[in-house]
Design a protein around this motif. Structure first.
Motif, short mmCIF file in Angstrom:
data_model
loop_
_atom_site.label_atom_id
_atom_site.label_comp_id
_atom_site.label_asym_id
_atom_site.label_seq_id
_atom_site.Cartn_x
_atom_site.Cartn_y
_atom_site.Cartn_z
N ARG A 137 0.32 5.24 -4.10
CA ARG A 137 0.92 5.68 -2.75
C ARG A 137 -0.10 4.88 -1.77
NH1 ARG A 137 4.96 6.07 0.18
NH2 ARG A 137 4.75 7.70 1.69
N ARG A 138 -1.44 4.73 -1.80
CA ARG A 138 -2.31 4.19 -0.89
C ARG A 138 -1.74 2.56 -0.65
NH1 ARG A 138 -6.51 4.89 -3.29
NH2 ARG A 138 -7.16 6.72 -1.95
N GLN A 139 -1.27 1.92 -1.59
CA GLN A 139 -0.81 0.60 -1.47
C GLN A 139 0.44 0.64 -1.04
OE1 GLN A 139 -3.97 -0.47 -2.29
NE2 GLN A 139 -2.69 -2.36 -3.33
N GLN A 140 1.30 1.38 -1.46
CA GLN A 140 2.67 1.54 -0.44
C GLN A 140 2.46 1.73 0.90
OE1 GLN A 140 4.58 4.59 -2.85
NE2 GLN A 140 6.11 3.34 -3.67
N LEU A 141 1.88 2.66 1.19
CA LEU A 141 1.56 3.11 2.56
C LEU A 141 0.99 1.69 3.43
CD1 LEU A 141 0.06 6.69 2.50
CD2 LEU A 141 2.35 5.94 3.37
N ARG A 142 0.04 0.90 2.86
CA ARG A 142 -0.57 -0.29 3.47
C ARG A 142 0.65 -1.19 3.89
NH1 ARG A 142 -6.14 -1.08 0.53
NH2 ARG A 142 -7.15 0.90 1.39
N LEU A 143 1.43 -1.48 2.82
CA LEU A 143 2.74 -2.29 2.91
C LEU A 143 3.55 -1.76 4.09
CD1 LEU A 143 3.27 -3.23 -0.64
CD2 LEU A 143 2.43 -4.69 1.08
N GLU A 144 3.84 -0.55 3.95
CA GLU A 144 4.63 -0.07 5.08
C GLU A 144 4.03 0.01 6.43
OE1 GLU A 144 5.55 3.86 3.70
OE2 GLU A 144 6.52 3.41 2.00
#
Length: 399
Positions: free
Chosen positions: A197-204
């Motif tokens: 989820r951390r990686q997803q949020l950074r992209l978003e």
């Protein structure tokens, strides 16, 4: 559950933590079938002028005379429930309390701030309603303790042990963590899911998913000179990026945007309602050790760097975190910048801190406290609260 069920939650507006815990518990109690959950800022309603004055003095003491505040906090930390100081501190708001009790007839009363007028008056008023304390710091001040409190919900085993040493029966204490905003309760408990989820949020958020990400809660420090050294450490690195949250401090936000507007790895924001997402997408945070903020960081598995914690409950929180191996306490911006730079060069240390945080996870604190309150008290609580007229005593106590 009886119909017309009602819970009264007493909080105070000295910082946002007490209100945030109260609101979180309110939502959980409503979701579990309690019909009315009333929040009352007792000092603000009963003594608005005194409340504004004491809030001003409280905030100024943090900024201008922190060591005096810390001295007062430590001197009174072991205060007894029936001491003259305790009687005086808990004597404010009596008439307003009686009005609310007579009007609302609550079956349960919860404190998220240690303004314990009702425990002092429980016998004199003939109250049968259970009284609950939810501690919102990782330190046990004597103001929280009273023999007429029916149950304590505390954030750590350390607090539980100290409360027992100070005379609280073990059966009256539950270790639950601190109630947090519901957005923190959706965070995955599993560390691998959190990492994904951390990686997803950074992209978003438009951030580089592979760069070390530092979250600086700059609004807590107020002025640019206190955050510049820390910001420069990250701004000059090609392997890191910095997210600065200025909160409602608009002059600080404008200053930082002007300074770092052309710096691609520094991102400046004002007030946000997405704090759980910013915390989750970061590798570490620079902040002040308020009890709620500390709990939010633990929930996100977010190691913390703490700059000049104010003597008192903040310093106690900071020392607790440092003892647990999940925080670095620094006493100047320059020392913090050096510690942060060293930590970014040794990511395995951040990994160790995150693993230690896994042992401290207490998700869903508000829901668990609400469920326990409903089971323990509300399903068998008598309707309404017995209230008798306030006695007029000699001197100025309780008048």
């Amino acid at each position: 559950m009886q119909s017309n069920s009602c819970v009264l939650i007493l909080y105070a507006s000295y910082g946002d933590g007490h209100l945030q815990a109260a609101r979180s518990l309110q939502e959980s109690l409503l979701s579990q079938g309690i019909e009315r959950v009333i929040l009352l800022d007792l000092m603000a309603e009963a003594h608005p002028l005194i409340n504004e004055l004491t809030r001003f003095v409280y905030m100024q003491s943090f900024k201008t005379i922190p060591h005096l505040y810390g001295w007062v906090y430590n001197v009174t930390r072991a205060m007894k429930a029936e001491s003259p100081l305790s009687n005086w501190l808990h004597s404010f708001g009596i008439r307003r309390l009686r009005e609310v009790l007579e009007q609302e007839r609550p079956q349960l009363i919860v404190h998220t701030f240690p303004q314990l007028a009702l425990p002092h008056l429980k016998t004199r008023w003939g109250l049968t309603v259970p009284l609950i304390n939810i501690l919102t710091d990782y330190d046990l001040h004597g103001r929280w303790l009273h023999p007429h409190i029916d149950h304590y919900y505390v954030p750590s085993e350390q607090i539980r042990h100290e409360a027992i040493e100070r005379g609280v029966a073990p059966a009256r204490i539950s270790v639950t963590g601190i109630p947090l905003h519901r957005s923190f309760e959706t965070i995955p408990v599993d560390p691998e899911l959190r990492a994904h989820r951390r990686q997803q949020l950074r992209l978003e958020a438009g951030l580089d998913p592979d760069k070390k990400t530092v979250l600086l809660l700059a609004g807590a420090y107020g002025v640019l000179k206190n955050v510049r050294d820390v910001s420069e450490v990250v701004a000059q690195r090609s392997d890191a990026q910095l997210v600065i949250i200025c909160g409602k401090n608009e002059p600080l936000r404008r200053d930082l945007e002007k300074r770092y507007g052309d710096t691609s790895n520094v991102h400046v924001y004002g007030f946000t309602r997405r704090m759980s997402e910013w915390m989750l997408l970061s590798d570490c945070a620079v902040t002040k050790p308020g009890g709620i903020t500390v709990s939010e960081c633990i929930r996100c598995g977010l190691p913390v760097f703490l700059l000049r914690p104010v003597p008192g409950q903040e310093l106690a929180n900071a020392l607790y975190l440092q003892q647990q191996g999940i925080a670095e306490v620094c006493h100047s911006p320059a020392l913090l910048a050096a510690a942060l730079s060293e930590m970014l060069d040794q990511p395995q240390r951040l990994d160790r801190m995150r693993r230690q945080m896994e042992q401290m996870q207490m998700p869903d604190a508000a829901s668990r406290i609400a469920g326990d309150l409903v089971t323990r008290y509300m399903q068998k609580a008598p309707m309404g609260t017995k209230v008798v007229p306030i006695p007029v005593l000699q001197g100025n106590a309780y008048r």
